[in-house]
Design an enzyme around this catalytic site. Structure first.
Site, PDB file in Angstrom:
ATOM      1  N   ASN A  22       9.635   4.594  23.097  1.00  0.00           N
ATOM      2  CA  ASN A  22       8.446   4.124  23.810  1.00  0.00           C
ATOM      3  C   ASN A  22       7.593   3.315  22.845  1.00  0.00           C
ATOM      4  OD1 ASN A  22       8.754   5.373  26.437  1.00  0.00           O
ATOM      5  ND2 ASN A  22       8.562   7.310  25.337  1.00  0.00           N
ATOM      6  N   CYS A  28       3.393  19.220  28.811  1.00  0.00           N
ATOM      7  CA  CYS A  28       3.640  18.878  27.414  1.00  0.00           C
ATOM      8  C   CYS A  28       2.356  19.193  26.642  1.00  0.00           C
ATOM      9  CB  CYS A  28       3.987  17.391  27.352  1.00  0.00           C
ATOM     10  SG  CYS A  28       4.370  16.837  25.711  1.00  0.00           S
ATOM     11  N   CYS A  57       6.547  10.098  25.509  1.00  0.00           N
ATOM     12  CA  CYS A  57       6.786  10.690  24.189  1.00  0.00           C
ATOM     13  C   CYS A  57       6.308   9.760  23.093  1.00  0.00           C
ATOM     14  CB  CYS A  57       8.281  10.852  23.920  1.00  0.00           C
ATOM     15  SG  CYS A  57       9.104  11.983  24.953  1.00  0.00           S
ATOM     16  N   GLU A 117      -4.557  15.559  23.542  1.00  0.00           N
ATOM     17  CA  GLU A 117      -4.070  15.213  24.874  1.00  0.00           C
ATOM     18  C   GLU A 117      -3.024  16.195  25.374  1.00  0.00           C
ATOM     19  OE1 GLU A 117      -4.690  10.400  24.847  1.00  0.00           O
ATOM     20  OE2 GLU A 117      -2.717  11.107  24.286  1.00  0.00           O
ATOM     21  N   CYS A 148       6.227  10.252  11.207  1.00  0.00           N
ATOM     22  CA  CYS A 148       7.511   9.679  11.626  1.00  0.00           C
ATOM     23  C   CYS A 148       7.228   8.225  12.011  1.00  0.00           C
ATOM     24  CB  CYS A 148       8.088  10.441  12.807  1.00  0.00           C
ATOM     25  SG  CYS A 148       8.413  12.156  12.382  1.00  0.00           S
ATOM     26  N   CYS A 187       6.522   7.069  15.732  1.00  0.00           N
ATOM     27  CA  CYS A 187       5.625   7.902  16.547  1.00  0.00           C
ATOM     28  C   CYS A 187       4.173   7.486  16.376  1.00  0.00           C
ATOM     29  CB  CYS A 187       5.804   9.368  16.142  1.00  0.00           C
ATOM     30  SG  CYS A 187       4.648  10.466  16.962  1.00  0.00           S
ATOM     31  N   GLU A 215       2.884  18.898  14.884  1.00  0.00           N
ATOM     32  CA  GLU A 215       4.112  19.615  14.550  1.00  0.00           C
ATOM     33  C   GLU A 215       3.830  21.118  14.722  1.00  0.00           C
ATOM     34  OE1 GLU A 215       7.468  19.309  13.709  1.00  0.00           O
ATOM     35  OE2 GLU A 215       7.163  21.472  13.705  1.00  0.00           O
ATOM     36  N   CYS A 274      -1.161  14.478  13.273  1.00  0.00           N
ATOM     37  CA  CYS A 274       0.051  15.082  12.700  1.00  0.00           C
ATOM     38  C   CYS A 274       0.147  14.627  11.255  1.00  0.00           C
ATOM     39  CB  CYS A 274       1.283  14.632  13.483  1.00  0.00           C
ATOM     40  SG  CYS A 274       2.800  15.465  12.980  1.00  0.00           S
ATOM     41  N   SER A 292      14.041  17.405  16.581  1.00  0.00           N
ATOM     42  CA  SER A 292      13.971  15.941  16.582  1.00  0.00           C
ATOM     43  C   SER A 292      14.900  15.419  15.495  1.00  0.00           C
ATOM     44  CB  SER A 292      12.534  15.498  16.331  1.00  0.00           C
ATOM     45  OG  SER A 292      11.733  15.895  17.411  1.00  0.00           O
ATOM     46  N   LEU A 293      16.146  15.183  15.860  1.00  0.00           N
ATOM     47  CA  LEU A 293      17.157  14.798  14.881  1.00  0.00           C
ATOM     48  C   LEU A 293      17.058  13.297  14.577  1.00  0.00           C
ATOM     49  CD1 LEU A 293      19.466  16.198  13.337  1.00  0.00           C
ATOM     50  CD2 LEU A 293      21.022  15.336  15.090  1.00  0.00           C
ATOM     51  N   HIS A 294      17.260  12.483  15.581  1.00  0.00           N
ATOM     52  CA  HIS A 294      17.018  11.030  15.527  1.00  0.00           C
ATOM     53  C   HIS A 294      17.917  10.219  14.604  1.00  0.00           C
ATOM     54  CE1 HIS A 294      13.640  12.001  17.958  1.00  0.00           C
ATOM     55  NE2 HIS A 294      12.833  12.357  16.996  1.00  0.00           N
ATOM     56  N   SER A 304       9.411  22.026  20.101  1.00  0.00           N
ATOM     57  CA  SER A 304      10.108  20.924  19.419  1.00  0.00           C
ATOM     58  C   SER A 304       9.600  20.795  17.996  1.00  0.00           C
ATOM     59  CB  SER A 304       9.840  19.622  20.181  1.00  0.00           C
ATOM     60  OG  SER A 304      10.405  18.533  19.488  1.00  0.00           O
TER      61      SER A 304
HETATM   62  N1  SAH Z   1       6.225  17.062  16.298  1.00  0.00           N
HETATM   63  C1  SAH Z   1       7.236  17.558  17.115  1.00  0.00           C
HETATM   64  C2  SAH Z   1       6.880  17.582  18.586  1.00  0.00           C
HETATM   65  C3  SAH Z   1       6.115  16.399  19.140  1.00  0.00           C
HETATM   66  S1  SAH Z   1       6.959  14.882  19.355  1.00  0.00           S
HETATM   67  C4  SAH Z   1       8.512  16.800  16.908  1.00  0.00           C
HETATM   68  O1  SAH Z   1       8.486  15.764  16.261  1.00  0.00           O
HETATM   69  O2  SAH Z   1       9.547  17.274  17.353  1.00  0.00           O
HETATM   70  C5  SAH Z   1       8.002  15.086  20.789  1.00  0.00           C
HETATM   71  C6  SAH Z   1       9.227  14.166  20.775  1.00  0.00           C
HETATM   72  O3  SAH Z   1       8.891  12.797  21.011  1.00  0.00           O
HETATM   73  C7  SAH Z   1       9.943  14.187  19.433  1.00  0.00           C
HETATM   74  O4  SAH Z   1      11.330  14.255  19.585  1.00  0.00           O
HETATM   75  C8  SAH Z   1       9.541  12.852  18.868  1.00  0.00           C
HETATM   76  O5  SAH Z   1      10.405  12.464  17.858  1.00  0.00           O
HETATM   77  C9  SAH Z   1       9.575  11.979  20.084  1.00  0.00           C
HETATM   78  N2  SAH Z   1       8.883  10.701  19.892  1.00  0.00           N
HETATM   79  C10 SAH Z   1       7.875  10.422  19.052  1.00  0.00           C
HETATM   80  N3  SAH Z   1       7.499   9.129  19.161  1.00  0.00           N
HETATM   81  C11 SAH Z   1       8.294   8.569  20.102  1.00  0.00           C
HETATM   82  C12 SAH Z   1       8.360   7.270  20.679  1.00  0.00           C
HETATM   83  N4  SAH Z   1       7.537   6.300  20.306  1.00  0.00           N
HETATM   84  N5  SAH Z   1       9.293   7.040  21.625  1.00  0.00           N
HETATM   85  C13 SAH Z   1      10.111   8.046  22.033  1.00  0.00           C
HETATM   86  N6  SAH Z   1      10.069   9.302  21.534  1.00  0.00           N
HETATM   87  C14 SAH Z   1       9.181   9.563  20.568  1.00  0.00           C
HETATM   88 FE1  SF4 Z   2       4.479  14.377  14.084  1.00  0.00          FE
HETATM   89 FE2  SF4 Z   2       6.454  14.816  15.852  1.00  0.00          FE
HETATM   90 FE3  SF4 Z   2       5.184  12.446  15.762  1.00  0.00          FE
HETATM   91 FE4  SF4 Z   2       6.826  13.157  13.789  1.00  0.00          FE
HETATM   92  S1  SF4 Z   2       7.379  12.782  15.942  1.00  0.00           S
HETATM   93  S2  SF4 Z   2       4.792  12.231  13.531  1.00  0.00           S
HETATM   94  S3  SF4 Z   2       6.436  15.342  13.656  1.00  0.00           S
HETATM   95  S4  SF4 Z   2       4.268  14.407  16.317  1.00  0.00           S
END
Ligand code: SAH
Ligand code: SF4
Length: 416
Positions: free
Chosen positions: A349, A140, A392, A127, A151, A154, A217, A147, A270-272, A248
């Site tokens: 989200n 985007c 996201c 997508e 995470c 995600c 990723e 992936c 993506s620190l989180h 990212s």
């Molecule tokens: N894999 C890479 C890039 C894709 S994700 C990464 O993880 O950085 C893009 C961004 O969306 C990342 O910061 C990810 O952590 C965030 N993200 C993933 N799932 C999400 C969700 N359910 N709600 C909000 N942000 C999310």
């Molecule tokens: Fe992959 Fe980024 Fe989603 Fe983590 S947040 S599972 S690295 S796409």
């Protein structure tokens, strides 16, 4: 049929197995035997033209012309390449095509966000999302189908990795967006008398920025992402400045310096979470590359400066990472490593079955204020395209996604 032999991810840093079911020299084979030039650099096009029987000088000249039409002007038909001799054009058409990712579905959100479900030549879905804003338009872009990193918040991470996207499938997303938005420079010969060059430069375009934040990723598909972005950044290619591109990563530490050196785009991380326990849980890659290592790699990122800050993405998860202490610790860490940083707070989200909830708006505001008071910009990102699952972390292909009807049924069952 697909070759499912396992291959290490290019770069040999983390040999996570990926099924190899396409990729012959970075090109997805086509059923009709023609070669798709989309995604190939100038020297590969030159070599292919030489193989097709052109002498070295001709091959070089024609490759330069084809490259310009292909990437700078968005032309997909060799007949439209007006500076290539007429008899040469059918010869090119016989052997080559200039493709685009196949569009399976295009959706429009009520807030203007657009999402495209795309399909590769060998049948995998991925997508891309376009997010228009008042002063910019951001595409985007996905780097992988699925992936490997899982995470926990995600949705893409709950999909198994199918394969890396090729350079053509990556740059193809940007080209398709330009097609859809009607934004190819038309070139001197197409300008009408009232127009001048300024009418087709970057200014005033809808698509102004690219973020590698779609599925996958990007640093686990380094070579293909680099090759695709080189075509995007090339002045005779798509000609988009590296300052308008952000990659990212969830923290693939060994590839970060290489990313700065060989691609040179803006970095988002993506620190989180600000401690090992929480980050280990929500971004499992943290067990391999811990926070200290990650922040050191950020401090050493080539090209980062106060003018080009690193973005730290922070998804707001209720009662997981959203306390006042977390916010203070975030400021402390970013300062301790002297990072030219900005923080992007992303409200979580939700997706069906997600194990988390989004922090309350008051909590998000409070968190943001603490970070601001610490001297670091921390805007809250407005969720976009939620109604079409384009926000996201919501990207996941239709084949694996439950239908809306299934979801509604589940929600109804859950509330019984
Ligand atoms: N894999 C890479 C890039 C894709 S994700 C990464 O993880 O950085 C893009 C961004 O969306 C990342 O910061 C990810 O952590 C965030 N993200 C993933 N799932 C999400 C969700 N359910 N709600 C909000 N942000 C999310
Ligand atoms: Fe992959 Fe980024 Fe989603 Fe983590 S947040 S599972 S690295 S796409």
């Amino acid at each position: 049929m697909a070759d499912t032999q396992l291959m290490p991810i290019p770069g040999m840093i983390d040999p996570v197995p990926v099924t190899r079911d396409s990729l012959v020299d970075g090109v997805t084979p086509r059923a009709d035997g023609r070669i798709d030039l989309l995604g190939l650099p100038r020297d590969r096009i030159t070599a292919l033209l030489a193989e097709a029987g052109l002498d070295a000088r001709q091959a070089k000249l024609r490759a330069r012309q084809v490259y310009h039409w292909l990437y700078h002007r968005g032309v997909t038909d060799f007949e439209a390449m007006t500076d290539i001799a007429k008899p040469m054009r059918p010869r090119l058409t016989e052997r080559f095509v200039i493709g685009r990712p196949q569009v399976v579905e295009a959706q429009h959100s009520s807030d203007g966000t657009r999402k495209w479900l795309l399909r590769t030549e060998d049948g995998h879905d991925y997508e891309m999302v376009f997010i228009p804003d008042a002063d910019r338009g951001t595409l985007c872009v996905s780097s992988q189908v699925g992936c490997t990193l899982n995470c926990r918040f995600c949705h893409t991470g709950t999909m198994r990795l199918v394969r890396n996207l090729t350079p053509g499938e990556i740059v193809g997303q940007v080209m398709l967006a330009r097609d859809a938005l009607g934004e190819w420079p038309r070139g001197r010969m197409d300008i009408s008398e009232e127009e001048d060059e300024a009418a087709y430069t970057a200014d005033g375009r809808l698509l102004t920025n690219i973020v590698m934040m779609g599925m996958g990723e990007p640093l686990y598909n380094f070579d293909n992402v680099r090759d695709a972005l080189r075509l995007v950044m090339d002045g005779d290619g798509l000609a988009l400045s590296k300052r308008r591109i952000t990659l990212s990563t969830s923290g693939v530490v060994p590839m970060m310096a290489k990313c700065g050196e060989e691609i040179g785009v803006n970095l988002a991380v993506s620190l989180h979470a600000v401690n090992k326990q929480v980050r280990d849980e929500i971004v499992p890659l943290n067990r391999k590359y811990g926070l200290e290592e990650l922040l050191e790699a950020c401090a050493a990122y080539p090209g980062a400066s106060n003018a080009r800050r690193i973005t730290f993405e922070y998804v707001m998860l209720k009662d997981v990472n959203d306390s006042d202490e977390d916010a203070h610790e975030l400021v402390r860490l970013l300062k301790a490593y002297r990072l030219p940083a900005k923080v992007n707070l992303i409200p979580f989200n939700p997706w069906p079955g997600a194990p988390y909830e989004c922090s309350t708006p008051e909590r998000v505001r409070r968190f943001s204020n603490i970070v601001f008071e610490g001297g670091i910009s921390a805007p809250v990102r407005t969720p976009r395209g939620r109604d079409i699952d384009a926000a996201c972390g919501q990207l996941r292909t239709a084949a694996e996604k439950k239908s809306r009807a299934d979801r509604d049924r589940e929600a109804a069952d859950a509330s019984l």
